[in-house]
Scaffold this active site. Structure first.
Site, PDB file in Angstrom:
ATOM      1  N   HIS A 100      40.667  39.403  32.022  1.00 22.88           N
ATOM      2  CA  HIS A 100      41.963  39.856  31.505  1.00 22.88           C
ATOM      3  C   HIS A 100      41.891  41.344  31.149  1.00 22.88           C
ATOM      4  CE1 HIS A 100      45.648  39.877  28.993  1.00 22.88           C
ATOM      5  NE2 HIS A 100      44.922  40.668  28.217  1.00 22.88           N
ATOM      6  N   GLU A 101      40.830  41.734  30.445  1.00 20.34           N
ATOM      7  CA  GLU A 101      40.680  43.151  30.069  1.00 20.34           C
ATOM      8  C   GLU A 101      40.507  44.020  31.316  1.00 20.34           C
ATOM      9  OE1 GLU A 101      41.495  44.040  27.229  1.00 20.34           O
ATOM     10  OE2 GLU A 101      41.485  42.049  26.331  1.00 20.34           O
ATOM     11  N   HIS A 104      43.755  44.968  32.673  1.00 26.42           N
ATOM     12  CA  HIS A 104      44.373  46.159  32.076  1.00 26.42           C
ATOM     13  C   HIS A 104      43.844  47.432  32.740  1.00 26.42           C
ATOM     14  CE1 HIS A 104      46.692  44.187  29.037  1.00 26.42           C
ATOM     15  NE2 HIS A 104      45.653  43.652  28.423  1.00 26.42           N
ATOM     16  N   HIS A 108      45.978  50.269  34.784  1.00 27.07           N
ATOM     17  CA  HIS A 108      45.864  51.702  34.517  1.00 27.07           C
ATOM     18  C   HIS A 108      45.591  52.473  35.812  1.00 27.07           C
ATOM     19  CE1 HIS A 108      43.609  55.245  32.519  1.00 27.07           C
ATOM     20  NE2 HIS A 108      44.900  55.479  32.485  1.00 27.07           N
TER      21      HIS A 108
HETATM   22 ZN   LIG Z   1      45.557  42.220  27.022  1.00 25.79          ZN
END
Ligand SMILES: [Zn+2]
Length: 237
Positions: A100-101, A104, A108
Site C-alpha cells: 500500500h505504501e 503511494h 507520486h
Molecule cells: Zn495510505
C-alpha cells in the site's frame, strides 16, 4: 452546558463510535493476518522493493521507522518508512501494508493529481482543524450576548473547519487508489498469490474504513455547530 447538550452527544457519539470501531477492526485484521505468513516469503521491505522495481522506480529509499501502524511514504524525501512490525515481517498483513505504501510512491512517480492536492492541503487543514473548532465554539458563546455577531463568527469558524473536511475528502481517493494499486501489483509481481488476496484485502479495506470514519466525524462536528447556531435546520430557541 455545551458538554451536556443532548444534540452534541447525539451527533458526536456516532462519529466517535464509528471511528473506534474502524480502528479496532484495522487493528484486529492486522493482528490476524500478522500471524499468517505469505507463500512467497518476502518481508514487507522486500515486497515494497519488488513492487517499486516492477514499476520501474529505483530512487525511493525504504527505511524502518518507530511506532505501530506509522507506515507512510514521504514524497519530499522519496522515503518509504515502514514500521517495525511491517518492515521485517513476512506476513500477509505486513506485505499488504508495505505494498500500500509502495502504491503511494507509485502515485507520486506517476504524477497522480489527488496525491499532490493532498500534500498541498496539509498546512491549511492543520490550521483549519484547530482554529476553526475554537472559532465555532467561541461563536456559540458569543451568540448568548450578540446573536447576529455570534452567528457570523460560527459561520466563519465553519469555513475554516471545512478545510479539514476538504483534506479528508481528498485523502479518500488517494488511499483507495494506493490500495487498489497494491492489490493488483502484488499479485502481478508474484508477491502475493491469488488465494492470499482475501487476507490482504481485509487488512487494506479495514484501514480504508478509518478514513471514511474521519470524514463522518468531521461532518457531524460541522453539522452540530451549524444547527446550534441556527444556520441549518429550524431555530430551536
Ligand atoms: Zn495510505
Amino acid at each position: 452546558m455545551f458538554f451536556f447538550d443532548p444534540l452534541y452527544l447525539l451527533l458526536m457519539l456516532p462519529g466517535v463510535a464509528f471511528a473506534a470501531w474502524a480502528s479496532w477492526r484495522t487493528k484486529s485484521a492486522f493482528d490476524k493476518y500478522s500471524r499468517i505468513g505469505t507463500l512467497n516469503g518476502l518481508s514487507g521491505a522486500e515486497a515494497a522493493k519488488r513492487l517499486l522495481d516492477g514499476a520501474g522506480i529505483h530512487d525511493v529509499q525504504i527505511v524502518p521507522t518507530e511506532g505501530v501502524l506509522s507506515d507512510h511514504y514521504n514524497p519530499m524525501t522519496k522515503t518509504l518508512a515502514l514500521s517495525q512490525p511491517v518492515y521485517g515481517s513476512r506476513s500477509i498483513a505486513a506485505v499488504g501494508v508495505a505494498c500500500h505504501e509502495a502504491g503511494h510512491a507509485i502515485q507520486h512517480a506517476r504524477g497522480y493529481k489527488p496525491l499532490h492536492l493532498r500534500s498541498a492541503l496539509v498546512p491549511t487543514a492543520g490550521i483549519g482543524s484547530k482554529l476553526g473548532y475554537f472559532v465555532m465554539l467561541g461563536g456559540l458563546f458569543l451568540m448568548m450576548v450578540s446573536p447576529g455577531l455570534g452567528q457570523n463568527v460560527v459561520l466563519f469558524g465553519a469555513v475554516l473547519f471545512s478545510a479539514v473536511l476538504v483534506f479528508q475528502l481528498v485523502t479518500l481517493p488517494v488511499e483507495f487508489d494506493a490500495s487498489n494499486r497494491a492489490k493488483e501489483l502484488a499479485v502481478a509481481n508474484g508477491i502475493i498469490f491469488e488465494q492470499e488476496r482475501p487476507g490482504m484485502d481485509k487488512v487494506l479495506n479495514a484501514a480504508a474504513m478509518t478514513y471514511i470514519a474521519a470524514v463522518v466525524s468531521t461532518l457531524l462536528t460541522l453539522l452540530y455547530f451549524l444547527i446550534r447556531a441556527g444556520l441549518l435546520g429550524g431555530r430551536d430557541d
